[in-house]
Design a protein around this motif. Structure first.
Motif, mmCIF file in Angstrom:
data_model
loop_
_atom_site.group_PDB
_atom_site.id
_atom_site.type_symbol
_atom_site.label_atom_id
_atom_site.label_comp_id
_atom_site.label_asym_id
_atom_site.label_seq_id
_atom_site.Cartn_x
_atom_site.Cartn_y
_atom_site.Cartn_z
ATOM 1 N N GLY A 29 0.808 -1.213 0.000
ATOM 2 C CA GLY A 29 0.000 0.000 0.000
ATOM 3 C C GLY A 29 0.838 1.259 0.000
ATOM 4 O O GLY A 29 0.610 2.182 -0.804
ATOM 5 N N ILE A 33 1.300 4.076 -3.053
ATOM 6 C CA ILE A 33 0.972 5.486 -2.860
ATOM 7 C C ILE A 33 2.176 6.370 -3.154
ATOM 8 O O ILE A 33 2.061 7.411 -3.822
ATOM 9 N N ILE A 296 -4.848 6.664 -5.951
ATOM 10 C CA ILE A 296 -4.384 6.659 -4.560
ATOM 11 C C ILE A 296 -5.413 5.987 -3.658
ATOM 12 O O ILE A 296 -5.069 5.192 -2.774
ATOM 13 N N TRP A 297 -6.702 6.297 -3.884
ATOM 14 C CA TRP A 297 -7.748 5.675 -3.071
ATOM 15 C C TRP A 297 -7.779 4.167 -3.284
ATOM 16 O O TRP A 297 -7.980 3.396 -2.349
ATOM 17 N N SER A 300 -5.017 2.645 -1.447
ATOM 18 C CA SER A 300 -5.241 2.680 0.002
ATOM 19 C C SER A 300 -6.008 1.455 0.496
ATOM 20 O O SER A 300 -5.961 1.140 1.696
ATOM 21 N N LEU A 303 -3.856 -0.885 2.188
ATOM 22 C CA LEU A 303 -3.528 -0.507 3.571
ATOM 23 C C LEU A 303 -4.589 -1.037 4.533
ATOM 24 O O LEU A 303 -4.266 -1.475 5.641
ATOM 25 N N ALA A 386 3.284 9.087 4.913
ATOM 26 C CA ALA A 386 3.141 7.637 4.739
ATOM 27 C C ALA A 386 3.638 6.885 5.967
ATOM 28 O O ALA A 386 2.987 5.945 6.442
ATOM 29 N N SER A 390 1.258 4.817 8.559
ATOM 30 C CA SER A 390 1.449 3.385 8.826
ATOM 31 C C SER A 390 1.484 3.122 10.335
ATOM 32 O O SER A 390 0.965 2.105 10.811
#
Length: 417
Positions: A29, A33, A296-297, A300, A303, A386, A390
């Motif tokens: 992820g 990004i 980007i979404w 994500s 993530l 980022a 995280s």
């Protein structure tokens, strides 16, 4: 806190493969990004560079009639619009963000310009003494215009290197005579821009947007412009700003001042406006970024998957260490200490994944730049966000396992094998 971090690193090291597989979702992820953000930033810089060019930070302010540039070909100086005086130039140079001012006349497509039997269809300019310096031209050979050229109305011109190759095909143009509107002009110099700029062309739209297909430029002293065109014209203004980011404000300040001082009747439909290349760049950047933000979404989502993986492995860890938790609580460890320990372990696990993801993202961005020729620019704020993000994922998804550990009954925990 330091003890908890040390215990967390020990746990990661003791279960290297399991920890790596747990971090994999976070790594993918964050790497995705970082790669996308780097590509967005690089593309935006390319758009900005393509439109603004080699960085001379100049803006052209011209007279408009309603919504269109005033057509100089068919009308003389319009009623109610004054010729810009030297006193006005001095006032313009005092405006905010303005570093230099040059007045000039222009024809985008010159007519009636010949050398012998060769017609010239490039650009024709009538310039003052500041134009070449502000626009970034340097003299290649010959000489520049002098004040005596204007005072004595000498019919002299300067060509750029593209016009030389168009008209003279490799010959030395100095001393040669060209014809402008049936008037003979002697070539006294050749100029070229000091910074050569080539826009990046990746599509046919880029070609039509950025490419200059003219045959070059011919410059004559602005005092000789009425000799060629027989009447006074409103001048355009070349404005040099302090930097790329102040081009918009510098151009607007000059345009507003000229509209207020040079136009007698504001309701006549005449006004001065700046050619806002920076705004054009920002519009193209917004179009490019809107698409990439969707990517980007999508990235994500991994993530979220990574966070669920962290929660799962932390629940397994709590189950494996039930006896340890019971022992700590039996000797007096409070709930918040157990909670902090497991939250720290989860945060360390995801932060390590974030750091590895950042490195992977930077490497992937550079690899894509080399293989596909796409521009990239590493964003330090994106890297910091980022890594912090995280860590936050670890805390959020580690909260349930940590709470479960903190709420264990010590007697039940000690009984479990």
């Amino acid at each position: 806190m330091l003890e908890n971090i040390q215990l967390a690193f020990q746990g990661v090291w003791n279960h290297k493969l399991r920890s790596f597989l747990t971090m994999l979702g976070i790594i993918i992820g964050i790497a995705s990004i970082i790669t996308i953000v780097s590509t967005i930033k690089g593309t935006n810089e390319q758009i900005k560079q393509n439109l603004i060019g080699s960085g001379n930070n100049t803006v052209v302010v011209s007279l408009y009639q309603n919504e269109n540039t005033y057509d100089m070909d068919y009308s003389p100086l319009p009623k109610g619009v004054n010729v810009i005086s030297e006193d006005t130039v001095s006032e313009l140079e005092k405006l905010r963000d303005v570093e230099g001012i040059s007045l000039f006349h222009a024809r985008t497509y010159a007519e009636g310009v010949y050398y012998r039997n060769s017609a010239f269809n490039g650009k024709l300019f009538g310039v003052d003494g500041n134009y070449f310096d502000l626009y970034g031209y340097q003299l290649c050979y010959g000489r520049n215009f002098t004040q005596k050229d204007s005072d004595d109305s000498r019919k002299v011109v300067i060509l750029d290197t593209k016009a030389v190759s168009t008209l003279f095909s490799g010959q030395n143009p100095i001393g040669q005579t060209i014809e402008i509107k049936s008037e003979p002009f002697t070539v006294v110099g050749v100029v070229a821009q000091s910074k050569v700029f080539t826009p990046v062309i990746e599509s046919i739209d880029d070609y039509y947007t950025y490419m200059d297909t003219s045959s070059g430029c011919v410059f004559l002293p602005d005092a000789l412009w009425p000799v060629v065109f027989r009447y006074d014209e409103p001048q355009s203004v070349l404005v040099k700003a302090g930097g790329t980011d102040t081009m918009t404000s510098a151009g607007k300040n000059v345009a507003d001042y000229l509209t207020g001082s040079q136009i007698a009747d504001p309701s006549s439909g005449y006004s001065y406006r700046a050619e806002d290349l920076l705004e054009q760049a920002q519009q193209l950047q917004a179009m490019s970024s809107s698409t990439n933000k969707q990517l980007i979404w999508i990235a994500s989502i991994s993530l979220l998957v990574g966070g669920i993986g962290v929660m799962n492995i932390m629940l397994v860890t709590v189950t494996e260490r039930t006896s340890e938790i019971g022992l700590k609580k039996a000797i007096g460890a409070k709930k918040r200490r157990i909670l902090r320990q497991f939250l720290t372990e989860a945060a360390v696990l995801t932060t390590l994944g974030g750091l590895i993801g950042v490195l992977a993202g930077i490497g992937l961005a550079k690899l894509l730049s080399q293989v596909m020729g796409t521009p990239t620019a590493i964003s330090m704020p994106a890297i910091l966000v980022a890594v912090l993000f995280s860590a936050v994922i670890g805390i959020l998804f580690g909260l349930l396992p940590a709470t479960k550990a903190a709420n264990m009954n010590p007697i039940d925990a000690l009984r479990r094998e």
